[in-house]
Design a protein around this motif. Structure first.
Motif, PDB file in Angstrom:
ATOM      1  N   ASP A   1      38.333  39.553  49.934  1.00 24.73           N
ATOM      2  CA  ASP A   1      37.226  40.486  49.730  1.00 24.73           C
ATOM      3  C   ASP A   1      37.362  41.596  50.762  1.00 24.73           C
ATOM      4  OD1 ASP A   1      34.906  41.853  49.403  1.00 24.73           O
ATOM      5  OD2 ASP A   1      33.575  40.110  49.568  1.00 24.73           O
ATOM      6  N   HIS A   2      37.692  42.804  50.296  1.00 21.60           N
ATOM      7  CA  HIS A   2      37.925  43.938  51.194  1.00 21.60           C
ATOM      8  C   HIS A   2      36.672  44.787  51.376  1.00 21.60           C
ATOM      9  CE1 HIS A   2      42.257  43.130  50.992  1.00 21.60           C
ATOM     10  NE2 HIS A   2      42.075  42.933  49.700  1.00 21.60           N
ATOM     11  N   GLY A   3      35.550  44.374  50.751  1.00 20.49           N
ATOM     12  CA  GLY A   3      34.328  45.156  50.852  1.00 20.49           C
ATOM     13  C   GLY A   3      34.307  46.283  49.826  1.00 20.49           C
ATOM     14  N   GLY A   4      33.118  46.787  49.571  1.00 17.57           N
ATOM     15  CA  GLY A   4      33.000  47.885  48.622  1.00 17.57           C
ATOM     16  C   GLY A   4      33.350  47.495  47.198  1.00 17.57           C
ATOM     17  N   GLY A   5      33.228  46.219  46.898  1.00 20.28           N
ATOM     18  CA  GLY A   5      33.532  45.757  45.546  1.00 20.28           C
ATOM     19  C   GLY A   5      35.008  45.626  45.252  1.00 20.28           C
ATOM     20  N   TRP A   6      35.858  45.735  46.284  1.00 23.14           N
ATOM     21  CA  TRP A   6      37.310  45.664  46.082  1.00 23.14           C
ATOM     22  C   TRP A   6      37.803  44.279  46.474  1.00 23.14           C
ATOM     23  CZ3 TRP A   6      41.542  47.355  49.891  1.00 23.14           C
ATOM     24  CH2 TRP A   6      42.799  47.213  49.291  1.00 23.14           C
ATOM     25  N   HIS A   7      38.432  43.607  45.520  1.00 23.91           N
ATOM     26  CA  HIS A   7      38.983  42.272  45.766  1.00 23.91           C
ATOM     27  C   HIS A   7      40.455  42.273  45.393  1.00 23.91           C
ATOM     28  CE1 HIS A   7      34.901  40.537  46.151  1.00 23.91           C
ATOM     29  NE2 HIS A   7      34.592  41.403  45.205  1.00 23.91           N
ATOM     30  N   SER A   8      41.197  41.398  46.039  1.00 26.91           N
ATOM     31  CA  SER A   8      42.609  41.273  45.693  1.00 26.91           C
ATOM     32  C   SER A   8      43.021  39.812  45.803  1.00 26.91           C
ATOM     33  CB  SER A   8      43.476  42.133  46.629  1.00 26.91           C
ATOM     34  OG  SER A   8      43.401  41.658  47.962  1.00 26.91           O
ATOM     35  N   TRP A   9      44.186  39.523  45.243  1.00 34.65           N
ATOM     36  CA  TRP A   9      44.718  38.169  45.278  1.00 34.65           C
ATOM     37  C   TRP A   9      46.082  38.191  45.945  1.00 34.65           C
ATOM     38  CZ3 TRP A   9      42.267  33.738  43.563  1.00 34.65           C
ATOM     39  CH2 TRP A   9      41.087  33.928  42.830  1.00 34.65           C
ATOM     40  N   SER A  10      46.405  37.111  46.610  1.00 33.00           N
ATOM     41  CA  SER A  10      47.735  36.995  47.192  1.00 33.00           C
ATOM     42  C   SER A  10      48.211  35.566  47.002  1.00 33.00           C
ATOM     43  CB  SER A  10      47.729  37.352  48.689  1.00 33.00           C
ATOM     44  OG  SER A  10      46.990  36.398  49.435  1.00 33.00           O
ATOM     45  N   MET A  11      49.499  35.389  47.054  1.00 28.50           N
ATOM     46  CA  MET A  11      50.062  34.055  46.935  1.00 28.50           C
ATOM     47  C   MET A  11      50.942  33.781  48.140  1.00 28.50           C
ATOM     48  SD  MET A  11      52.438  32.359  43.927  1.00 28.50           S
ATOM     49  CE  MET A  11      53.973  33.062  44.554  1.00 28.50           C
ATOM     50  N   ARG A  12      50.842  32.573  48.670  1.00 25.67           N
ATOM     51  CA  ARG A  12      51.707  32.189  49.762  1.00 25.67           C
ATOM     52  C   ARG A  12      52.473  30.946  49.337  1.00 25.67           C
ATOM     53  NH1 ARG A  12      47.844  29.266  54.306  1.00 25.67           N
ATOM     54  NH2 ARG A  12      46.846  27.778  52.903  1.00 25.67           N
ATOM     55  N   ARG A  13      53.641  30.788  49.877  1.00 27.42           N
ATOM     56  CA  ARG A  13      54.451  29.619  49.567  1.00 27.42           C
ATOM     57  C   ARG A  13      54.448  28.693  50.768  1.00 27.42           C
ATOM     58  NH1 ARG A  13      60.919  29.346  48.115  1.00 27.42           N
ATOM     59  NH2 ARG A  13      61.143  27.107  48.468  1.00 27.42           N
ATOM     60  N   LEU A  14      54.248  27.435  50.497  1.00 26.07           N
ATOM     61  CA  LEU A  14      54.218  26.438  51.556  1.00 26.07           C
ATOM     62  C   LEU A  14      55.322  25.429  51.287  1.00 26.07           C
ATOM     63  CD1 LEU A  14      52.333  25.847  54.008  1.00 26.07           C
ATOM     64  CD2 LEU A  14      51.206  24.159  52.573  1.00 26.07           C
ATOM     65  N   GLY A  15      56.131  25.162  52.280  1.00 22.40           N
ATOM     66  CA  GLY A  15      57.172  24.168  52.116  1.00 22.40           C
ATOM     67  C   GLY A  15      58.507  24.775  51.731  1.00 22.40           C
ATOM     68  N   TYR A  16      59.444  23.922  51.343  1.00 18.09           N
ATOM     69  CA  TYR A  16      60.819  24.347  51.099  1.00 18.09           C
ATOM     70  C   TYR A  16      61.245  24.219  49.649  1.00 18.09           C
ATOM     71  CZ  TYR A  16      61.152  24.536  56.128  1.00 18.09           C
ATOM     72  OH  TYR A  16      60.941  24.878  57.438  1.00 18.09           O
ATOM     73  N   LEU A  17      60.463  23.505  48.834  1.00 14.33           N
ATOM     74  CA  LEU A  17      60.783  23.354  47.424  1.00 14.33           C
ATOM     75  C   LEU A  17      59.820  24.189  46.580  1.00 14.33           C
ATOM     76  CD1 LEU A  17      61.424  19.481  47.210  1.00 14.33           C
ATOM     77  CD2 LEU A  17      63.033  21.316  47.797  1.00 14.33           C
ATOM     78  N   THR A  18      60.312  24.701  45.473  1.00 16.87           N
ATOM     79  CA  THR A  18      59.479  25.509  44.581  1.00 16.87           C
ATOM     80  C   THR A  18      58.711  24.602  43.616  1.00 16.87           C
ATOM     81  OG1 THR A  18      61.218  25.713  42.911  1.00 16.87           O
ATOM     82  CG2 THR A  18      61.185  27.360  44.680  1.00 16.87           C
ATOM     83  N   GLN A  19      57.761  25.188  42.894  1.00 12.06           N
ATOM     84  CA  GLN A  19      57.024  24.432  41.892  1.00 12.06           C
ATOM     85  C   GLN A  19      57.961  23.889  40.813  1.00 12.06           C
ATOM     86  OE1 GLN A  19      54.158  27.580  40.829  1.00 12.06           O
ATOM     87  NE2 GLN A  19      52.547  26.228  41.581  1.00 12.06           N
ATOM     88  N   GLU A  20      58.955  24.684  40.419  1.00 13.62           N
ATOM     89  CA  GLU A  20      59.915  24.240  39.418  1.00 13.62           C
ATOM     90  C   GLU A  20      60.676  22.999  39.892  1.00 13.62           C
ATOM     91  OE1 GLU A  20      59.498  28.725  38.865  1.00 13.62           O
ATOM     92  OE2 GLU A  20      59.549  27.292  40.518  1.00 13.62           O
ATOM     93  N   VAL A  21      61.100  23.034  41.143  1.00 11.70           N
ATOM     94  CA  VAL A  21      61.848  21.902  41.703  1.00 11.70           C
ATOM     95  C   VAL A  21      60.954  20.672  41.790  1.00 11.70           C
ATOM     96  CG1 VAL A  21      63.022  21.036  43.772  1.00 11.70           C
ATOM     97  CG2 VAL A  21      63.502  23.342  42.926  1.00 11.70           C
ATOM     98  N   TYR A  22      59.716  20.873  42.211  1.00  7.26           N
ATOM     99  CA  TYR A  22      58.793  19.733  42.263  1.00  7.26           C
ATOM    100  C   TYR A  22      58.561  19.157  40.862  1.00  7.26           C
ATOM    101  CZ  TYR A  22      57.322  19.882  47.147  1.00  7.26           C
ATOM    102  OH  TYR A  22      57.274  19.784  48.521  1.00  7.26           O
TER     103      TYR A  22
END
Length: 250
Positions: free
Chosen positions: A187-208
């Protein structure tokens, strides 16, 4: 009728590494650990202790995960470090995409406690997300099994992804798989919102997805009940991988 052959979500090189990873873990820990591993779910039955983010509640959670991973809880000391502790970056054994550590395993003689305990340090912000917290703890405790018990060492090129794979092998793969990619709203204020993605770990979702399908196949599980606890993406990769494994069973 002609049908389409199931397509794996991972490449051949990744598949071969995962298959060999299961073989390596069996050689280290025994196939019995794989077959008898309890699949740990994100529910009150597996985590009945009240969790409020306090150090006492975190310690209770860590001790419960130790029990699930068959680790003597007296071997570890828990520490929580603030997000500002940037000097710990280089000691990280499990990092987010920004290279800020989510958890740290200190198992070298130079940093171990005088009583021989290894230190498991957790980033304070991780305590806000129970799924990521369990995944982080499972990964760091995995280091205690693989590195601390002498199965691998720091010079093993793939010891980090092998530690992620170990969490699947021991029944905690739902947490590490679901935490592999986490979305956050800002929430950046002024009605402006954004999304972000972070990766945790060493294997990807596909590999899992493939790793969990391999885990289920090795145990003779067809459409396991725990599948419902996987995130949408991981569950889709699991189903594709399961179909491929069934078609290519030797």
């Amino acid at each position: 009728m002609l049908g389409f052959s199931p397509k794996l979500p991972v490449g051949e090189e990744e598949r071969l590494w995962l298959d060999s990873g299961f073989v390596r873990l069996e050689a280290m820990l025994g196939r019995k650990r794989l077959l008898e591993a309890e699949v740990i779910l994100p529910d009150a039955a597996h985590f009945p202790d009240a969790f409020d983010g306090s150090e006492a509640s975190v310690e209770a959670l860590v001790h419960r995960i130790c029990e699930y991973m068959q680790i003597d809880k007296t071997r570890i000391k828990l520490e929580i470090f603030p997000d500002e502790a940037e000097e710990l970056r280089e000691n990280s054994l499990w990092s987010i995409a920004t290279n800020r550590p989510a958890g740290i395993y200190f198992g070298h003689e130079s940093v171990m406690e005088e009583d021989g305990k290894v230190v498991i340090a957790l980033k304070s912000s991780v305590l806000k997300d129970p799924m990521v917290l369990v995944a982080t703890v499972a990964h760091e405790l995995g280091h205690l099994i693989l590195l601390g018990d002498g199965h691998l060492d720091d010079s093993t090129p793939d010891h980090e992804p092998m530690t992620d794979l170990l969490t699947v092998f021991l029944g905690l793969g739902i947490f590490t798989a679901n935490s592999a990619a986490r979305f956050q709203q800002h929430d950046h204020g002024g009605g402006w919102h954004s999304w972000s993605m972070r990766r945790l770990g060493y294997l990807t979702q596909e590999v899992y997805g493939y790793a969990l399908a391999k885990f289920a196949a090795e145990r003779g599980e067809v459409k396991p009940e725990w599948l419902q606890h996987l995130s949408t993406n991981v569950r889709a990769y699991f189903k594709r991988s399961s179909a491929w494994l069934a078609k290519n069973a030797s």
